[in-house]
Enzyme design. Structure first.
Site, PDB file in Angstrom:
ATOM      1  N   HIS A  86       1.917   1.953  -3.354  1.00 21.96           N
ATOM      2  CA  HIS A  86       1.078   3.023  -3.872  1.00 21.96           C
ATOM      3  C   HIS A  86       1.711   4.400  -3.781  1.00 21.96           C
ATOM      4  O   HIS A  86       1.009   5.407  -3.897  1.00 21.96           O
ATOM      5  CB  HIS A  86      -0.273   3.023  -3.154  1.00 21.96           C
ATOM      6  CG  HIS A  86      -1.077   1.784  -3.399  1.00 21.96           C
ATOM      7  ND1 HIS A  86      -2.268   1.521  -2.759  1.00 21.96           N
ATOM      8  CD2 HIS A  86      -0.859   0.723  -4.218  1.00 21.96           C
ATOM      9  CE1 HIS A  86      -2.746   0.348  -3.167  1.00 21.96           C
ATOM     10  NE2 HIS A  86      -1.903  -0.149  -4.049  1.00 21.96           N
ATOM     11  N   ASP A 142       0.853  -1.188   0.000  1.00 20.57           N
ATOM     12  CA  ASP A 142       0.000   0.000   0.000  1.00 20.57           C
ATOM     13  C   ASP A 142       0.890   1.240   0.000  1.00 20.57           C
ATOM     14  O   ASP A 142       1.984   1.211  -0.546  1.00 20.57           O
ATOM     15  CB  ASP A 142      -0.959  -0.033   1.179  1.00 20.57           C
ATOM     16  CG  ASP A 142      -2.269   0.696   0.899  1.00 20.57           C
ATOM     17  OD1 ASP A 142      -2.211   1.914   0.645  1.00 20.57           O
ATOM     18  OD2 ASP A 142      -3.333   0.062   0.912  1.00 20.57           O
TER      19      ASP A 142
END
Length: 399
Positions: free
Chosen positions: A243, A220
């Site tokens: 991310h 993430d």
């Protein structure tokens, strides 16, 4: 000069790593309080006994020692402050590990299942060393409610300095919440690519936070800056898969959210989904402003530069249509992307998807992004105002 020596930091070399200790440190070794360090025995009570001794002492600089060549299994626990000394040192030289099976986790109460290890209300906390923190997160990844591995709550003037390795958190690896003044440096954070929501570092309701010289590869956000955060400096970070470095998400469920004075510099994104990212939910309110992403190296990044004011995690995950939640939005303004260079795997390297209120004073300067095949990618643009100077990509809504 000999008389001045005690005023300086001395350096202790142990097991090929370097950590610092203050002269006058008084050691509290967890082994002396009953910790076994065999990786199987629950050492939580021994750690808390040692912590109580550390927290109440007024002599010198109390130091909690977690020795090398041992693995300490800990149940969820909280190190509570305030403590009597103005500086509290925790030296992690061995390994700290969570229970292997979530069924074996023993929560103190049902309301405190948000974190595995928490430091709460401890000013002047210094954590250093070359050890490892292992959250044993794999069995958690299919569950909806998962704990953060390491949480710092209301710890002003915090220092977390490696080389410290942190792996396999059930959820966020490190959360900084309601802290004023923190330095995080020389950290190595990693989790598998299939581990959901395992942010490297989450920052919320905190000010004067500096993150530097660290490598983060999680599935993430590499680093996430959430509501209530101000004066955040991020320098010299290498982000692997994941991310990218995100401001947000902000404004979920119509909430008021604020982030300002965020400066990200000298960062490498390699194989990440996003690079420099700002994400807000439609229907929220507040602002994200005075944000800079500067001197960025991009290596095969899908979305190198992205502002998304229609963020919806569920719809993104399921590739569904985004829902219009009215004219309210978190205001995004005064954002600089400067000297962002490298490659993308996407045809749209720059995405400025702003809400009806628009994003204002957006500056792209010295932008040079190419596809892996050498082609110049495109930019998509909606309701953004500002300038694009020395950009190799045409951004239609910017001057």
């Amino acid at each position: 000069m000999k008389d001045l020596f005690p005023l300086f930091l001395v350096f202790v070399i142990a097991s090929h790593w370097l950590c610092f200790r203050l002269v006058g440190a008084i050691d509290f070794n967890v082994v002396n309080y009953g910790a076994k360090g065999d990786g199987l025995t629950d050492d939580s009570i021994a750690f808390l006994k040692a912590w109580q001794a550390v927290c109440v002492t007024t002599r010198g600089t109390p130091t909690l020692i977690i020795p090398q060549h041992k693995t300490f299994m800990l149940q969820p626990l909280s190190f509570q402050g305030p403590c009597k000394s103005t500086t509290i040192n925790v030296m992690i030289m061995g390994t700290i590990t969570a229970p292997k099976n979530p069924k074996n986790w023993k929560w103190v109460n049902n309301d405190d299942d948000e974190s595995w290890v928490k430091f709460d209300g401890i000013d002047g906390l210094v954590i250093n060393g070359g050890g490892k923190i292992d959250g044993k997160g794999a069995p958690w990844y299919r569950q909806s409610n998962r704990p953060t591995a390491l949480r710092f709550l209301k710890c002003d003037n915090l220092k977390l300095i490696g080389p410290l390795t942190h792996i396999n958190s059930p959820k966020n690896h490190i959360s900084i919440t309601s802290c004023n003044g923190a330095l995080l440096s020389r950290l190595h954070i990693i989790s598998p690519e299939n581990s959901p929501d395992t942010d490297g570092i989450d920052i919320s309701t905190s000010t004067n936070i500096h993150v530097e010289k660290s490598t983060i590869s999680t599935s993430d956000d590499c680093i996430a800056i959430n509501s209530g955060s101000k004066l955040i400096n991020i320098v010299g970070i290498k982000c692997g898969f994941g991310h990218g470095i995100s401001v947000g998400s902000l404004g979920k469920d119509g909430k008021y959210a604020t982030v300002e004075e965020v400066h990200v510099r000298n960062v490498t994104f390699k194989g990440t989904t996003n690079g420099a990212r700002i994400k807000t939910w439609a229907g929220g309110s507040g602002y994200a402003r005075n944000i800079t992403y500067e001197d960025i190296i991009l290596i095969g990044v899908k979305n190198p530069i992205i502002i998304d004011q229609h963020y919806d995690a569920y719809n993104i995950l399921n590739n569904a249509r985004k829902v219009d939640r009215g004219s309210k939005a978190v205001k995004v303004s005064d954002v600089i992307f400067r000297n962002n260079h490298g490659t993308t795997i996407s045809k749209d390297a720059i995405k400025l998807d702003c809400d009806v209120i628009g994003c204002t004073n957006i500056l792209l300067e010295d932008i040079n992004i190419t596809s892996l095949d050498g082609e110049i990618p495109h930019a998509s643009c909606n309701n953004a105002q500002g300038s694009c100077i020395s950009c190799n990509i045409n951004v239609p809504c910017l001057k």
